[in-house]
Design a protein around this motif. Structure first.
Motif, PDB file in Angstrom:
ATOM      1  N   PRO A 154       0.824  -1.210   0.000  1.00 59.47           N
ATOM      2  CA  PRO A 154       0.000   0.000   0.000  1.00 59.47           C
ATOM      3  C   PRO A 154       0.861   1.265   0.000  1.00 59.47           C
ATOM      4  CG  PRO A 154       0.046  -0.952   2.190  1.00 59.47           C
ATOM      5  CD  PRO A 154       0.775  -1.907   1.286  1.00 59.47           C
ATOM      6  N   PHE A 155       0.263   2.350  -0.505  1.00 59.63           N
ATOM      7  CA  PHE A 155       0.919   3.646  -0.372  1.00 59.63           C
ATOM      8  C   PHE A 155      -0.116   4.696   0.015  1.00 59.63           C
ATOM      9  CE2 PHE A 155      -0.079   3.119  -4.854  1.00 59.63           C
ATOM     10  CZ  PHE A 155      -0.663   4.323  -5.212  1.00 59.63           C
ATOM     11  N   LYS A 156       0.352   5.683   0.773  1.00 56.25           N
ATOM     12  CA  LYS A 156      -0.521   6.715   1.323  1.00 56.25           C
ATOM     13  C   LYS A 156      -1.019   7.636   0.207  1.00 56.25           C
ATOM     14  CE  LYS A 156      -0.475  10.215   4.954  1.00 56.25           C
ATOM     15  NZ  LYS A 156       0.340  10.806   6.010  1.00 56.25           N
ATOM     16  N   ILE A 157      -2.338   7.896   0.215  1.00 55.77           N
ATOM     17  CA  ILE A 157      -2.927   8.775  -0.794  1.00 55.77           C
ATOM     18  C   ILE A 157      -3.647   9.970  -0.174  1.00 55.77           C
ATOM     19  CG2 ILE A 157      -3.151   6.994  -2.553  1.00 55.77           C
ATOM     20  CD1 ILE A 157      -6.139   6.791  -1.783  1.00 55.77           C
ATOM     21  N   GLY A 158      -3.740  10.031   1.143  1.00 55.91           N
ATOM     22  CA  GLY A 158      -4.428  11.160   1.767  1.00 55.91           C
ATOM     23  C   GLY A 158      -4.340  11.101   3.277  1.00 55.91           C
ATOM     24  N   TYR A 159      -4.747  12.189   3.911  1.00 56.57           N
ATOM     25  CA  TYR A 159      -4.760  12.264   5.367  1.00 56.57           C
ATOM     26  C   TYR A 159      -5.893  13.195   5.787  1.00 56.57           C
ATOM     27  CZ  TYR A 159      -2.412  16.683   4.507  1.00 56.57           C
ATOM     28  OH  TYR A 159      -2.103  17.935   4.052  1.00 56.57           O
TER      29      TYR A 159
END
Length: 76
Positions: A37-42
């Motif tokens: 997985p990779f981060k796409i938002g916060y």
């Protein structure tokens, strides 16, 4: 979320308790169904529910919508 990468394989978006969104691209391989997985938002911890939908905004891609537990404040 359906197939965000247009490769014919389903993909998944997850959220951490802190509100970070991660994208998990499907591989089609049952023993290892997703790539790393990779981060796409916060900042998505303000929503109590997220749901993947068909194309809502007309860009031809599926959309993600969130619901807050508190109503939006009215402005005049």
């Amino acid at each position: 979320m359906k197939d965000a990468t247009d490769d014919g394989i389903g993909d998944v978006v997850t959220r951490t308790p802190a509100g970070d969104l991660s994208f998990h691209e499907g591989t089609g391989d049952p023993p290892e169904p997703f790539k790393a997985p990779f981060k796409i938002g916060y900042g998505y911890d303000t929503y109590n529910q997220l749901v993947g939908l068909d194309d809502v905004n007309g860009d031809g891609r599926g959309d993600l919508m969130g619901r807050k537990t508190t109503p939006a404040s009215a402005t005049s």
